[in-house]
Design a protein around this motif. Structure first.
Motif, mmCIF file in Angstrom:
data_model
loop_
_atom_site.group_PDB
_atom_site.id
_atom_site.type_symbol
_atom_site.label_atom_id
_atom_site.label_comp_id
_atom_site.label_asym_id
_atom_site.label_seq_id
_atom_site.Cartn_x
_atom_site.Cartn_y
_atom_site.Cartn_z
ATOM 1 N N LEU A 195 40.311 47.590 34.810
ATOM 2 C CA LEU A 195 41.020 46.359 35.170
ATOM 3 C C LEU A 195 40.022 45.459 36.282
ATOM 4 C CD1 LEU A 195 44.065 44.577 35.458
ATOM 5 C CD2 LEU A 195 44.164 45.999 37.857
ATOM 6 N N THR A 196 39.559 45.673 37.301
ATOM 7 C CA THR A 196 38.775 45.091 37.875
ATOM 8 C C THR A 196 37.650 44.319 37.175
ATOM 9 O OG1 THR A 196 37.856 47.213 38.377
ATOM 10 C CG2 THR A 196 39.334 45.728 40.354
ATOM 11 N N ASN A 197 37.391 45.148 35.809
ATOM 12 C CA ASN A 197 36.122 44.689 35.796
ATOM 13 C C ASN A 197 35.972 44.210 33.909
ATOM 14 O OD1 ASN A 197 34.619 45.312 37.025
ATOM 15 N ND2 ASN A 197 33.000 47.030 36.217
ATOM 16 N N MET A 198 37.320 44.190 33.267
ATOM 17 C CA MET A 198 37.365 44.299 31.718
ATOM 18 C C MET A 198 38.694 43.152 31.472
ATOM 19 S SD MET A 198 34.713 45.537 30.509
ATOM 20 C CE MET A 198 35.506 44.809 28.828
ATOM 21 N N PHE A 199 39.137 42.650 32.316
ATOM 22 C CA PHE A 199 39.895 41.800 32.272
ATOM 23 C C PHE A 199 40.061 40.783 33.763
ATOM 24 C CE2 PHE A 199 42.607 45.482 31.641
ATOM 25 C CZ PHE A 199 42.673 45.394 30.574
ATOM 26 N N LEU A 200 40.809 39.334 32.763
ATOM 27 C CA LEU A 200 39.631 37.699 33.634
ATOM 28 C C LEU A 200 41.646 36.912 33.642
ATOM 29 C CD1 LEU A 200 38.021 36.064 34.979
ATOM 30 C CD2 LEU A 200 37.905 34.755 32.089
ATOM 31 N N THR A 201 41.570 36.470 34.295
ATOM 32 C CA THR A 201 42.874 35.640 35.022
ATOM 33 C C THR A 201 42.507 34.422 34.835
ATOM 34 O OG1 THR A 201 43.729 37.003 36.121
ATOM 35 C CG2 THR A 201 44.210 34.625 36.519
ATOM 36 N N PRO A 202 42.897 33.465 34.108
ATOM 37 C CA PRO A 202 42.047 31.957 33.903
ATOM 38 C C PRO A 202 42.975 31.299 35.057
ATOM 39 C CG PRO A 202 42.270 33.317 31.567
ATOM 40 C CD PRO A 202 43.038 33.902 32.861
ATOM 41 N N LYS A 203 41.365 30.178 35.432
ATOM 42 C CA LYS A 203 41.996 29.135 36.468
ATOM 43 C C LYS A 203 42.674 27.887 36.189
ATOM 44 C CE LYS A 203 39.061 31.445 39.539
ATOM 45 N NZ LYS A 203 38.015 31.482 40.356
ATOM 46 N N ASN A 204 42.815 27.568 34.186
ATOM 47 C CA ASN A 204 42.315 26.796 33.636
ATOM 48 C C ASN A 204 43.353 26.780 32.265
ATOM 49 O OD1 ASN A 204 40.381 27.046 32.925
ATOM 50 N ND2 ASN A 204 38.992 25.910 34.669
ATOM 51 N N GLY A 205 43.332 25.725 31.964
ATOM 52 C CA GLY A 205 44.061 26.158 29.937
ATOM 53 C C GLY A 205 45.406 26.446 30.009
ATOM 54 N N ASN A 206 45.446 26.736 29.231
ATOM 55 C CA ASN A 206 46.787 27.683 28.753
ATOM 56 C C ASN A 206 47.096 29.009 29.422
ATOM 57 O OD1 ASN A 206 47.507 25.290 27.064
ATOM 58 N ND2 ASN A 206 46.149 25.885 25.068
ATOM 59 N N ASN A 207 46.274 29.077 29.288
ATOM 60 C CA ASN A 207 46.004 30.429 30.080
ATOM 61 C C ASN A 207 46.667 30.578 31.232
ATOM 62 O OD1 ASN A 207 46.461 31.901 26.624
ATOM 63 N ND2 ASN A 207 44.413 31.342 27.071
ATOM 64 N N LYS A 208 46.279 30.048 32.396
ATOM 65 C CA LYS A 208 46.278 29.806 33.686
ATOM 66 C C LYS A 208 47.300 31.127 34.071
ATOM 67 C CE LYS A 208 46.006 26.343 37.851
ATOM 68 N NZ LYS A 208 46.665 25.693 38.120
ATOM 69 N N GLY A 209 46.903 31.687 35.160
ATOM 70 C CA GLY A 209 47.804 32.773 35.264
ATOM 71 C C GLY A 209 47.566 34.381 35.210
ATOM 72 N N ARG A 210 47.327 34.228 33.846
ATOM 73 C CA ARG A 210 48.049 35.567 32.871
ATOM 74 C C ARG A 210 46.670 36.081 32.891
ATOM 75 N NH1 ARG A 210 53.415 36.133 31.060
ATOM 76 N NH2 ARG A 210 52.786 38.215 31.109
ATOM 77 N N LEU A 211 46.070 37.223 32.560
ATOM 78 C CA LEU A 211 45.410 38.314 32.081
ATOM 79 C C LEU A 211 44.772 37.547 31.076
ATOM 80 C CD1 LEU A 211 45.532 41.692 34.293
ATOM 81 C CD2 LEU A 211 44.233 39.509 34.776
ATOM 82 N N ILE A 212 43.456 37.694 30.164
ATOM 83 C CA ILE A 212 43.350 38.466 29.387
ATOM 84 C C ILE A 212 42.128 39.489 28.972
ATOM 85 C CG2 ILE A 212 43.161 35.842 28.411
ATOM 86 C CD1 ILE A 212 40.784 35.244 28.967
ATOM 87 N N THR A 213 42.031 39.627 28.429
ATOM 88 C CA THR A 213 40.541 41.080 27.886
ATOM 89 C C THR A 213 39.270 40.537 27.611
ATOM 90 O OG1 THR A 213 40.018 42.890 27.064
ATOM 91 C CG2 THR A 213 41.063 41.431 25.431
ATOM 92 N N THR A 214 38.662 40.865 28.652
ATOM 93 C CA THR A 214 37.434 40.563 28.160
ATOM 94 C C THR A 214 36.056 41.297 27.678
ATOM 95 O OG1 THR A 214 35.919 41.626 30.670
ATOM 96 C CG2 THR A 214 37.468 38.972 30.478
ATOM 97 N N LYS A 215 36.704 42.000 27.650
ATOM 98 C CA LYS A 215 36.319 43.354 25.642
ATOM 99 C C LYS A 215 34.957 42.866 24.758
ATOM 100 C CE LYS A 215 38.557 47.789 26.740
ATOM 101 N NZ LYS A 215 39.134 48.249 26.474
ATOM 102 N N TYR A 216 35.608 41.284 24.436
ATOM 103 C CA TYR A 216 35.023 40.971 23.485
ATOM 104 C C TYR A 216 34.144 39.619 23.743
ATOM 105 C CZ TYR A 216 37.645 43.913 20.882
ATOM 106 O OH TYR A 216 38.170 45.777 20.276
#
Length: 479
Positions: free
Chosen positions: A322-343
């Protein structure tokens, strides 16, 4: 032209990349001069195998690689998502030839056709170059594993799981070991026959791979990769003992070990020799587009799908995944929702995506845990579960407690999703376990649940294929 015509992509010899032919059913597999020229030498066959890896990468980085998560309970739609929307909403149609339904079929059969042309050329090359037998055996083994994986991937998309019928007599896919002749009609094999060919190819590759191709780099198919894929296929087939046996051979090989917690993210973001990577496809020099897996899953601003609340709540707060492979964007359309950083690291435009993991050592532990559970070897299953969970919680001492066999099974299934989410497994795992799909409270699809069995769990055969190849039987529920 009323025939199946699986397009073989011509290699560009300078760059060792491939040019895709879009009119899949309207083109001959290979220009005669091109094929003859390519396979005049052993080096030409090497180039063809290298090109086949690129064709496989093409389908893994595009719709196939995203499908099992997009159509699962792991994701919700972003605010402006259009990529694979019919699959997210379970609204695929046979006329979807220009998008996922047609592209997955086209791209995987292109890969099969590439490999088959290499495999079918090798006997003559062995006669011409008897001193190159070892090299040609190496190419044969790699090709056999590629062909097995391609057929397996197609069967997961376009056919119900192996255990859908008691004897696997339901429809599988067209199985190809050579390019069909002009006008030849190619029917679908039963699922049992489909798996028979997959297992034959993998097992035939093993002795050749064992001679020369131990795990030196995860970007080339190795003996360990074939064993690992066998463990996966046997798990899907329900041959628990063989799944355990092949997983154990890989786990016990001292070439392989799990990455330590601090290095976990580098398994996905750094190419090269990593002992947890069993087989990966390397995306050398290729940038991300707006519709492939790097942007759709891992771009801070433009990701089309976001992590569902149901998936997020699977993780403890101190789980490194959870802490290393997900990111919460601070701007843009995805602000506040998690995305995966596996790619990617969240900034796809600034990072050329390096690789896609096909199979990792952690999957082998989870395959073995599930197979041992089915063999009623609960302590062994719990120990493999503990190993994966312990790596994810380096500051804790993990103990697996379970009140019943069913409780342990759920823990194994949840751990599998925590570990392998967004790597192309989730829907396939749900379906092969004969479970319902139940999306969470934040579901924003038109379909939020499906019972098992269900016609919607697979895609229709593409319309152009059904029209051109009258031997093809369409999947139920699509007309």
């Amino acid at each position: 032209m009323k025939k199946i015509s699986y397009t073989l992509t011509l290699l560009t010899l300078v760059s060792i990349t491939l040019t895709s032919c879009k009119k899949f059913l309207e083109r001959e597999p290979f220009g005669k001069t091109g094929k003859n020229t390519l396979f005049e030498t052993v080096n030409g066959a090497k180039l063809a195998i290298n090109g086949s890896y690129n064709v496989m990468l093409n389908y893994y980085k595009n719709e196939f690689g995203m499908y099992a998560d997009v159509a699962s309970d792991n994701l919700i739609r972003g605010t402006s998502s259009t990529v694979m929307l019919p699959q997210f909403n379970f609204q695929s149609i046979i006329g979807d030839d220009a998008f996922a339904v047609g592209h997955i079929w086209l791209n995987i059969y292109e890969a099969i056709n590439n490999v088959n042309n290499v495999l079918n050329a090798i006997p003559e090359l062995k006669t011409k170059f008897p001193d190159q037998t070892k090299t040609l055996d190496s190419l044969t083994a790699q090709g056999l594993v590629m062909r097995a994986l391609c057929h397996f991937d197609l069967s997961r998309i376009y056919a119900q799981p192996y255990n859908y019928t008691a004897d696997a007599s339901h429809l599988g896919i067209p199985v190809l070991t050579k390019t069909p002749s002009p006008g030849e009609l190619v029917p679908r094999k039963a699922m049992k026959q489909t798996y028979d060919q997959i297992l034959l190819d993998l097992n035939n590759a093993l002795p050749l791979l064992q001679q020369y191709a131990n795990h030196t780099t995860p970007s080339t198919i190795s003996y360990q990769a074939a064993l690992a894929l066998l463990s996966r296929v046997y798990l899907y087939q329900g041959d628990w003992e063989k799944s355990v046996a092949n997983a154990t051979l890989v786990i016990n090989d001292n070439r392989n070990h799990l990455a330590v917690a601090a290095d976990y993210k580098y398994v996905f973001l750094v190419g090269g020799n990593k002992p947890e990577s069993i087989f990966e496809l390397t995306n050398s020099g290729l940038s991300a587009s707006s519709t492939n897996i790097y942007t759709v899953f891992s771009d801070t601003t433009n990701a089309s799908y976001l992590i569902s609340a149901k998936a997020k709540f699977l993780f403890d707060d101190d789980d490194i995944r959870l802490t290393n492979m997900f990111l919460t964007p601070k701007n843009g359309n995805n602000k506040g929702r998690l995305i995966t950083t596996k790619y990617a690291d969240g900034r796809v435009s600034a990072l050329k995506p390096p690789l896609i993991q096909i199979i990792r050592l952690s999957e082998l532990y989870l395959n073995r845990a599930e197979a041992n559970w089915n063999l009623k070897k609960y302590p062994e299953a719990a120990e493999d579960l503990r190993i994966i969970s312990q790596r994810a919680h380096p500051t804790k001492t993990i103990t697996i407690n379970y009140g019943s066999a069913a409780d342990l099974y759920k823990q194994i299934a949840d751990e599998r999703n925590r570990e392998l989410c967004f790597e192309g497994h989730r829907l396939f795992d749900i379906v092969r376990r004969k479970e319902p799909l139940i999306r969470g409270s934040d579901c924003n699809a038109t379909v939020c649940s499906l019972t098992y069995p269900n016609d919607k769990f697979i895609l229709p055969i593409p319309g152009k294929e059904a029209e051109a190849n009258k031997a093809i039987i369409q999947n139920p529920g699509f007309n």
